[in-house]
Design a protein around this motif. Structure first.
Motif, mmCIF file in Angstrom:
data_model
loop_
_atom_site.group_PDB
_atom_site.id
_atom_site.type_symbol
_atom_site.label_atom_id
_atom_site.label_comp_id
_atom_site.label_asym_id
_atom_site.label_seq_id
_atom_site.Cartn_x
_atom_site.Cartn_y
_atom_site.Cartn_z
ATOM 1 N N VAL A 220 19.599 9.030 -43.349
ATOM 2 C CA VAL A 220 19.507 7.908 -42.408
ATOM 3 C C VAL A 220 20.858 7.690 -41.744
ATOM 4 O O VAL A 220 21.904 7.997 -42.312
ATOM 5 N N GLY A 221 20.819 7.133 -40.530
ATOM 6 C CA GLY A 221 22.042 6.970 -39.749
ATOM 7 C C GLY A 221 22.721 5.629 -39.873
ATOM 8 O O GLY A 221 23.893 5.503 -39.521
ATOM 9 N N SER A 222 22.025 4.618 -40.379
ATOM 10 C CA SER A 222 22.651 3.289 -40.465
ATOM 11 C C SER A 222 21.863 2.385 -41.408
ATOM 12 O O SER A 222 20.712 2.680 -41.756
ATOM 13 N N ALA A 223 22.480 1.267 -41.760
ATOM 14 C CA ALA A 223 21.812 0.283 -42.613
ATOM 15 C C ALA A 223 20.637 -0.355 -41.885
ATOM 16 O O ALA A 223 19.626 -0.690 -42.507
ATOM 17 N N SER A 224 20.736 -0.503 -40.580
ATOM 18 C CA SER A 224 19.627 -1.101 -39.833
ATOM 19 C C SER A 224 18.390 -0.209 -39.868
ATOM 20 O O SER A 224 17.261 -0.706 -39.891
ATOM 21 N N ILE A 225 18.586 1.103 -39.901
ATOM 22 C CA ILE A 225 17.453 2.031 -40.021
ATOM 23 C C ILE A 225 16.810 1.862 -41.401
ATOM 24 O O ILE A 225 15.581 1.827 -41.515
ATOM 25 N N VAL A 226 17.618 1.739 -42.446
ATOM 26 C CA VAL A 226 17.095 1.530 -43.798
ATOM 27 C C VAL A 226 16.247 0.264 -43.821
ATOM 28 O O VAL A 226 15.115 0.260 -44.319
ATOM 29 N N ASN A 227 16.773 -0.818 -43.257
ATOM 30 C CA ASN A 227 16.040 -2.086 -43.250
ATOM 31 C C ASN A 227 14.750 -1.994 -42.443
ATOM 32 O O ASN A 227 13.724 -2.550 -42.827
ATOM 33 N N SER A 228 14.797 -1.294 -41.318
ATOM 34 C CA SER A 228 13.609 -1.127 -40.480
ATOM 35 C C SER A 228 12.519 -0.344 -41.220
ATOM 36 O O SER A 228 11.338 -0.715 -41.178
ATOM 37 N N ILE A 229 12.919 0.714 -41.896
ATOM 38 C CA ILE A 229 11.952 1.516 -42.650
ATOM 39 C C ILE A 229 11.347 0.687 -43.779
ATOM 40 O O ILE A 229 10.128 0.698 -43.989
ATOM 41 N N TYR A 230 12.188 -0.056 -44.501
ATOM 42 C CA TYR A 230 11.660 -0.899 -45.583
ATOM 43 C C TYR A 230 10.691 -1.945 -45.043
ATOM 44 O O TYR A 230 9.689 -2.254 -45.684
ATOM 45 N N GLN A 231 10.951 -2.487 -43.865
ATOM 46 C CA GLN A 231 10.032 -3.462 -43.285
ATOM 47 C C GLN A 231 8.693 -2.808 -42.952
ATOM 48 O O GLN A 231 7.634 -3.366 -43.228
ATOM 49 N N ASP A 232 8.745 -1.605 -42.388
ATOM 50 C CA ASP A 232 7.505 -0.880 -42.079
ATOM 51 C C ASP A 232 6.733 -0.544 -43.357
ATOM 52 O O ASP A 232 5.499 -0.608 -43.375
ATOM 53 N N LEU A 233 7.445 -0.192 -44.418
ATOM 54 C CA LEU A 233 6.782 0.093 -45.689
ATOM 55 C C LEU A 233 6.149 -1.174 -46.278
ATOM 56 O O LEU A 233 5.065 -1.122 -46.853
ATOM 57 N N ALA A 234 6.825 -2.293 -46.116
ATOM 58 C CA ALA A 234 6.277 -3.566 -46.612
ATOM 59 C C ALA A 234 5.022 -3.957 -45.845
ATOM 60 O O ALA A 234 4.131 -4.613 -46.395
#
Length: 150
Positions: free
Chosen positions: A127-141
């Motif tokens: 992943v390229g940034s913390a915002s990408i991590v957060n975005s993916i976790y939101q989509d998974l949720a």
């Protein structure tokens, strides 16, 4: 009193006081001065986010401070998969979301049954940034079957 002794001491007496080097803790020898310096830097804002506000409404500030991006990140989710064949469907949905969000087509995954009703899926991707991590976790949720993400 100790205070009176210090006040009545001459400069020569004070020069005879030994200088203490590094102070170590009684925990195997950790360097107290390094720990103190680290804590002082934190208090002085050295580790504050480079841009944007730093409050409880922000995501990713701590992750950005401790990780150097781009980086490998393991997304772990648990989903309810009690219906026949739902394990495979859930696994594919999780993989699709992580790969789409990260852009890492070579992401690795591992599927672990958690009893008869749940499945844990771990997908490790770059992943390229913390915002990408957060975005993916939101989509998974947002997946209907997701009950836990970590």
């Amino acid at each position: 009193d100790d205070d009176q002794q210090i006040e009545s001491s001459s400069e020569e007496d004070l020069e005879d006081i030994p200088v203490i080097g590094n102070v170590t803790m009684d925990d195997g020898g950790s360097d107290l001065t390094e720990r103190f310096r680290y804590k002082m830097n934190a208090l002085l804002g050295v580790f504050d986010p480079k841009s944007g506000p730093d409050d409880d409404r922000q995501d990713g500030n701590i992750l950005s401070a401790i990780m150097n991006f781009p980086a490998q990140y393991a997304f772990r989710v648990v989903g309810r998969t009690e219906e026949e064949g739902s394990e495979l469907v859930y696994e594919q949905e999780v993989r699709r979301i992580v790969i789409a969000g990260s852009g890492d087509e070579e992401a690795e995954w591992k599927v672990t049954p958690r009893g008869k009703k749940f499945t844990r899926v771990t997908v490790t991707a770059t992943v390229g940034s913390a915002s990408i991590v957060n975005s993916i976790y939101q989509d998974l949720a947002d997946l209907e079957n997701t009950v836990m993400r970590y």
